[in-house]
Write an enzyme that holds these catalytic residues in place. Structure first.
Site, PDB file in Angstrom:
ATOM      1  N   ASP A  84       1.049  -1.215  -0.002  1.00 28.41           N
ATOM      2  CA  ASP A  84       0.280  -0.534  -0.116  1.00 28.41           C
ATOM      3  C   ASP A  84       0.625   1.044  -0.232  1.00 28.41           C
ATOM      4  OD1 ASP A  84      -2.529   0.804  -0.310  1.00 28.41           O
ATOM      5  OD2 ASP A  84      -3.402   0.344   2.406  1.00 28.41           O
ATOM      6  N   GLU A 183     -14.400   0.311  -2.207  1.00 26.64           N
ATOM      7  CA  GLU A 183     -14.725   0.438  -0.627  1.00 26.64           C
ATOM      8  C   GLU A 183     -15.434   0.846  -0.204  1.00 26.64           C
ATOM      9  OE1 GLU A 183     -10.998   1.059   1.888  1.00 26.64           O
ATOM     10  OE2 GLU A 183     -12.511   1.575   3.676  1.00 26.64           O
TER      11      GLU A 183
HETATM   12  O1  KIV Z   1      -5.346  -0.635   4.397  1.00 25.80           O
HETATM   13  C1  KIV Z   1      -6.127  -1.192   3.879  1.00 25.80           C
HETATM   14  O2  KIV Z   1      -6.022  -2.845   4.506  1.00 25.80           O
HETATM   15  C2  KIV Z   1      -6.839  -0.483   3.057  1.00 25.80           C
HETATM   16  C3  KIV Z   1      -7.830  -2.514   2.680  1.00 25.80           C
HETATM   17  C4  KIV Z   1      -8.976  -1.943   4.029  1.00 25.80           C
HETATM   18  C5  KIV Z   1      -8.512  -2.363   1.308  1.00 25.80           C
HETATM   19  O3  KIV Z   1      -6.722  -0.742   2.175  1.00 25.80           O
END
Ligand code: KIV
Length: 279
Positions: A84, A183
């Protein structure tokens, strides 16, 4: 078996195979996910809330994701690991975003990155993809903008906002994203987007018609109890089980029930005797 690729993820959609994604942040959660056959592991910035104890994902830094993602890639063999991009590390500044994404790939070993945002960030997605960095997009409620949204609210319930979400989905696909997280999007709208897009949609609070689902490890195991998002299902009260085990440990140390001879090591009595005489 080699690690899954983004082509395998596309094949899953094409074959009508439902896709599971789960977050993981450390060796334990990653190993459990892999053992369960989870094909996509997301090292998400939710770690800010469920691991670091913050109220939102905003304080998470790139270095934190790199640290946790490096563990996850080290201990897993087959899942596609998605790193991420935290708050303000993926912006309309494509050059800076490229640098940050490159660090996630090189230092943490992830196969691809996930970034939040729709049409406005599409040029950045395009630049990453052209540089050889696969991108998972994330639209709908994008938690890094929670302050802008004024809370964790369902997105796209009205005509205009729903149309905007459809434009966002189209734009990230056109920019080259290999998948998109939806989401907190109403289920019928997520269905429409899923039918419209060639790339897989992965829902969280977006209903059953998405091509895949993503959940947070700590939510489904009840390891995070500050609140339970409506879209999450608790499969076991692992937090409760762990708490009662630790309570019992404390009680047993206090009462002298632990440790027993079974948890201790022996030695020759004569040596102890000799030591006593010596002292
Ligand atoms: O950071 C995360 O875990 C996410 C998910 C909730 C999609 O972005």
């Amino acid at each position: 078996m080699p690690r899954l690729t983004i082509r395998d993820v596309q094949k899953m959609k094409d074959n009508g195979e439902r896709i599971t994604m789960l977050t993981a942040y450390d060796a334990m959660s990653a190993r459990i996910a892999e053992a369960a056959g989870v094909p996509l592991i997301l090292v998400g910035d939710t770690l800010g809330m469920v691991v670091q104890g913050h109220e939102s994902t905003i304080p998470v830094k790139l270095e934190h994701i790199i640290y946790h993602a490096e563990i996850v890639t080290r201990v897993t063999q087959t899942p596609l690991v998605v790193g991420d991009m935290p708050f303000m590390t993926a912006t309309t500044n494509a050059e800076k975003t490229l640098e940050n994404a490159a660090r996630l790939m090189q230092e943490a070993g992830v196969s691809c990155v996930k970034l939040e945002g729709g049409a406005f960030i599409a040029p950045t997605i395009k630049a990453l993809v052209q540089a050889g960095i696969p991108v998972m997009a994330h639209i709908g409620l994008t938690p890094q903008s929670v302050q802008q949204f004024g809370g964790f609210r369902v997105q796209g319930r009205e005509f205009d906002s729903a149309l905007q979400l459809i434009h966002d989905a189209d734009a990230v696909q056109a920019a080259g994203a290999f998948a998109v997280v939806l989401e907190l999007v109403p289920a019928p709208l997520a269905k429409l987007i899923t039918e419209r897009l060639k790339i897989p949609t992965i829902g969280i609070g977006a209903g059953r018609y998405c091509d895949g689902q993503v959940q947070v490890f700590h939510d489904i195991l009840t390891l995070f109890t500050a609140f339970l998002p409506r879209h999450a299902k608790r499969y076991v009260d692992a937090g409760g089980i762990m708490q009662s085990a630790v309570n019992q440990y404390v009680q047993e140390v206090k009462s002298g029930k632990f440790p027993t001879d079974d948890h201790s090591f022996k030695m020759d009595d004569t040596i102890i005797q000799k030591l006593r005489e010596e002292l």
